[in-house]
Design a protein around this motif. Structure first.
Motif, mmCIF file in Angstrom:
data_model
loop_
_atom_site.group_PDB
_atom_site.id
_atom_site.type_symbol
_atom_site.label_atom_id
_atom_site.label_comp_id
_atom_site.label_asym_id
_atom_site.label_seq_id
_atom_site.Cartn_x
_atom_site.Cartn_y
_atom_site.Cartn_z
ATOM 1 N N SER A 39 -55.211 51.815 -21.920
ATOM 2 C CA SER A 39 -54.554 50.881 -22.842
ATOM 3 C C SER A 39 -54.212 51.545 -24.169
ATOM 4 O O SER A 39 -53.261 51.144 -24.837
ATOM 5 C CB SER A 39 -55.424 49.643 -23.072
ATOM 6 N N LYS A 96 -50.853 52.649 -24.005
ATOM 7 C CA LYS A 96 -49.861 51.586 -23.852
ATOM 8 C C LYS A 96 -49.554 50.877 -25.163
ATOM 9 O O LYS A 96 -48.652 50.053 -25.221
ATOM 10 C CB LYS A 96 -50.343 50.570 -22.816
ATOM 11 N N ALA A 135 -47.057 54.502 -26.951
ATOM 12 C CA ALA A 135 -46.209 54.542 -25.762
ATOM 13 C C ALA A 135 -44.832 55.089 -26.101
ATOM 14 O O ALA A 135 -44.231 55.830 -25.324
ATOM 15 C CB ALA A 135 -46.105 53.155 -25.137
ATOM 16 N N GLY A 155 -44.841 58.127 -24.011
ATOM 17 C CA GLY A 155 -44.260 57.604 -22.759
ATOM 18 C C GLY A 155 -43.065 58.371 -22.392
ATOM 19 O O GLY A 155 -42.673 58.729 -21.390
#
Length: 164
Positions: free
Chosen positions: A152, A155, A160, A164
């Motif tokens: 998490s 995320k 992110a 990401g």
């Protein structure tokens, strides 16, 4: 050794007091996290220097023998030392360094780990480094087992966007 003091309660008219042992004793921690929830933490009772960081990176290289490493970190002076530059030259093509923009701890998932640990230790007083280290090991193990929590951290919107 200084406690993280936060809000608490006390009987009306009684000021809560946390007694502490002041001093310069401390533990320094270093950590690496992977988006799959793996966590690696090292610690010592003195500040990390460049050689300590290189030792930690060497440890990560041994753990991930068949994979290249992408290391994302802040622009701390220790990360720009000659020892680090020499290490990266030796590991050219194996360890890739990505520097975070200046003053951007919100982009670093490890900062979320430190915040989590500090919340776990709030209002706790440790009289010596042994007690602090023992509790920290327990808390780090709890977090290490909670891969959902670690994942998490990657995320989080700001992280992110960057990782990401």
């Amino acid at each position: 050794m200084l406690p993280l003091v936060c809000r608490t309660w006390a009987p009306k008219g009684k000021t809560p007091i946390i007694e502490e042992k002041a001093g310069k004793e401390h533990l320094s921690l270093i950590a690496a996290m992977a988006p799959n929830g793996r966590l690696y933490v090292g610690g010592q009772d003195k500040a990390y220097n460049s050689e300590g960081v290189v030792d930690f990176l060497e440890y990560l290289c041994r753990r991930y023998r068949s994979k290249d490493l992408i290391v994302i970190w802040d622009g701390a002076t220790i990360h720009r030392s000659q020892a680090i530059k020499d290490f990266l030259a030796r590991k050219k093509g194996r360890v890739h360094l990505v520097a975070l923009p200046g003053y951007s701890p919100e982009l670093n998932p490890v900062e979320l780990l430190w915040s989590q640990l500090k919340r776990e230790l709030k209002n706790r007083v440790f009289l010596d480094l042994t007690d602090l280290a023992e509790v920290l090991k327990e808390k780090i193990e709890e977090v290490r087992k909670d891969t959902e929590l670690l994942v998490s951290f990657f995320k989080k919107k700001e992280v992110a966007f960057f990782t990401g």
